[in-house]
Write a protein that holds these residues in place. Structure first.
Motif, PDB file in Angstrom:
ATOM      1  N   VAL A   1       0.833  -1.203   0.000  1.00  0.00           N
ATOM      2  CA  VAL A   1       0.000   0.000   0.000  1.00  0.00           C
ATOM      3  C   VAL A   1       0.862   1.244   0.000  1.00  0.00           C
TER       4      VAL A   1
ATOM      5  N   ALA B   1       2.165   1.886  -3.466  1.00  0.00           N
ATOM      6  CA  ALA B   1       1.117   2.459  -4.314  1.00  0.00           C
ATOM      7  C   ALA B   1       0.875   3.918  -3.968  1.00  0.00           C
ATOM      8  N   GLU B   2       0.920   4.227  -2.671  1.00  0.00           N
ATOM      9  CA  GLU B   2       0.750   5.625  -2.251  1.00  0.00           C
ATOM     10  C   GLU B   2       1.880   6.497  -2.784  1.00  0.00           C
TER      11      GLU B   2
ATOM     12  N   ALA C   1       4.261  -2.284  -6.253  1.00  0.00           N
ATOM     13  CA  ALA C   1       2.990  -2.533  -5.564  1.00  0.00           C
ATOM     14  C   ALA C   1       2.211  -3.651  -6.229  1.00  0.00           C
TER      15      ALA C   1
ATOM     16  N   CYS D   1      -1.314  -6.125  -2.470  1.00  0.00           N
ATOM     17  CA  CYS D   1      -1.893  -4.985  -3.190  1.00  0.00           C
ATOM     18  C   CYS D   1      -3.025  -5.436  -4.093  1.00  0.00           C
TER      19      CYS D   1
ATOM     20  N   CYS E   1      -5.380   0.171  -3.559  1.00  0.00           N
ATOM     21  CA  CYS E   1      -3.985  -0.064  -3.958  1.00  0.00           C
ATOM     22  C   CYS E   1      -3.882  -0.316  -5.462  1.00  0.00           C
TER      23      CYS E   1
END
Length: 391
Positions: free
Chosen positions: A11, A14-15, A37, A43, A49
């Motif tokens: 996560v 992905a952020e 990710a 994910c 995500c």
């Protein structure tokens, strides 16, 4: 590593990818984070995500990788909705209009979560408008209550504002389109979205402002878009921004910009945008008298528009091609005017022509004056050259 730690790591990757994407400054880093990710099982089971990572790949120009990851996750119930939505975006960017519509259609049902549903509606309406189906775009917007959703403050507000801008442009109302695109931009800026890859609102607003006669605004917006696109550095984004800048900024660098845009868009395999750039380049080459090169560009624009399911743009390119291909219109001289003109070119005086044709001198002068006017010449030497060109 424990499962919870793995999920947290995926996560976070992905952020980071999304953060880099919206900032629009580290294309390579954003793509690497997104790939990291999506390679993690933790994910792939989380909608947020997957959405962040796939979006980063898509707007990073990695469409093949994004498509591959989407296919791996399409059957997961927990992420299938957002995956289908992003697959529609991939299809749109590849120029597969039919597939994009097929993917968006089921997402517009009442069973779909509101945000996903309204993004699907916005993209479907925009696509219809771009392809010239203005009536269909209006009808779909009404049927799916797009304006009501926009007024309610739905989270995908920038998407719907850009859609209304596209419809206004398709309707031939560039003034309202400018307003919609600028409002869209204000919303995106307020959310920290600086990257034109996510939504090219400045380019679209620039083209609308140019069509509305607001040249200074158009140039300012197009230059800002180009600067932001270069910071991101992805080929499709830069090529698209260059094309818009070439259209609105008549500073003598239009052909150079369009040629560079074509190269970048070919590299990105950005077929819809490439067709648009080829069209603009062809029109400008024709204006400079380079008929052969203009025809090649316009033929390519027409072919790309047909290939990407956009008959509206194909017809526009074909009209431009017909204008370039059409030979100069031969002035319609009467038989008497043609006979007199030939005798003039042969060296006869007006009086000699009158005697030879059994006409009054004033009649010869009258016919010769009308011939000069039709051919756009002012004397006998120019008449000779004009008749030679006519064959």
């Amino acid at each position: 590593m424990r499962h919870g730690d793995a999920a947290s790591g995926a996560v976070c990757a992905a952020e980071r990818a999304l953060r880099l994407l919206v900032a629009g400054r580290d294309w390579g880093g954003a793509v690497r984070c997104a790939e990291e990710a999506l390679e993690d099982e933790a994910c792939r089971s989380r909608e947020v995500c997957v959405a962040r990572a796939l979006s980063t790949l898509i707007y990073g120009g990695e469409l093949v990788a994004a498509d591959a990851h989407s296919l791996l996750n399409a059957d997961r119930p927990e992420v299938s909705g957002v995956v289908a939505l992003l697959q529609a975006r991939i299809a749109r960017l590849f120029g597969d209009v039919e597939r994009a519509h097929a993917l968006l259609e089921p997402l517009m049902s009442a069973d779909t979560p509101l945000e996903t549903r309204m993004v699907a509606v916005g993209w479907a309406v925009e696509l219809l408008a771009e392809c010239g189906d203005v009536d269909g775009a209006r009808a779909l917007a009404r049927e799916r209550r797009m304006d009501e959703a926009l007024d309610s403050g739905v989270g995908c507000r920038p998407v719907l504002l850009a859609t209304r801008g596209a419809v206004a442009m398709a309707e031939g109302r560039p003034g309202p389109a400018v307003t919609e695109y600028l409002t869209c931009g204000q919303d995106l800026i307020a959310r920290g979205v600086a990257n034109p890859a996510v939504m090219p609102w400045r380019s679209e607003a620039a083209l609308a402002a140019f069509a509305a006669g607001r040249d200074d605004l158009a140039v300012a917006l197009a230059r800002q878009e180009y600067e932001a696109a270069v910071l991101w550095g992805e080929s499709r984004t830069v090529g698209r921004a260059l094309c818009a800048l070439a259209v609105v900024d008549a500073d003598g660098h239009e052909l150079e910009r369009l040629r560079e845009a074509v190269q970048l868009l070919e590299l990105a395999q950005a077929w819809p945008e490439l067709g648009r750039a080829q069209h603009e380049l062809g029109v400008r080459l024709a204006a400079r008298g380079d008929v052969v090169a203009a025809r090649q560009r316009l033929q390519c624009a027409s072919s790309l528009a047909r290939r990407t399911g956009n008959p509206h743009r194909a017809q526009s390119a074909e009209r431009a091609l017909a204008a370039v291909a059409a030979p100069p219109r031969r002035p319609a001289l009467t038989r008497q005017q043609a006979r007199i003109a030939q005798l003039v070119v042969a060296g006869y005086s007006n009086r000699e022509i009158a005697t030879k044709l059994f006409l009054a001198l004033r009649t010869v002068e009258f016919h010769l004056s009308n011939t000069y006017e039709k051919l756009g010449v002012t004397g006998r030497d120019e008449l000779r050259a004009a008749l030679e060109q006519l064959g």
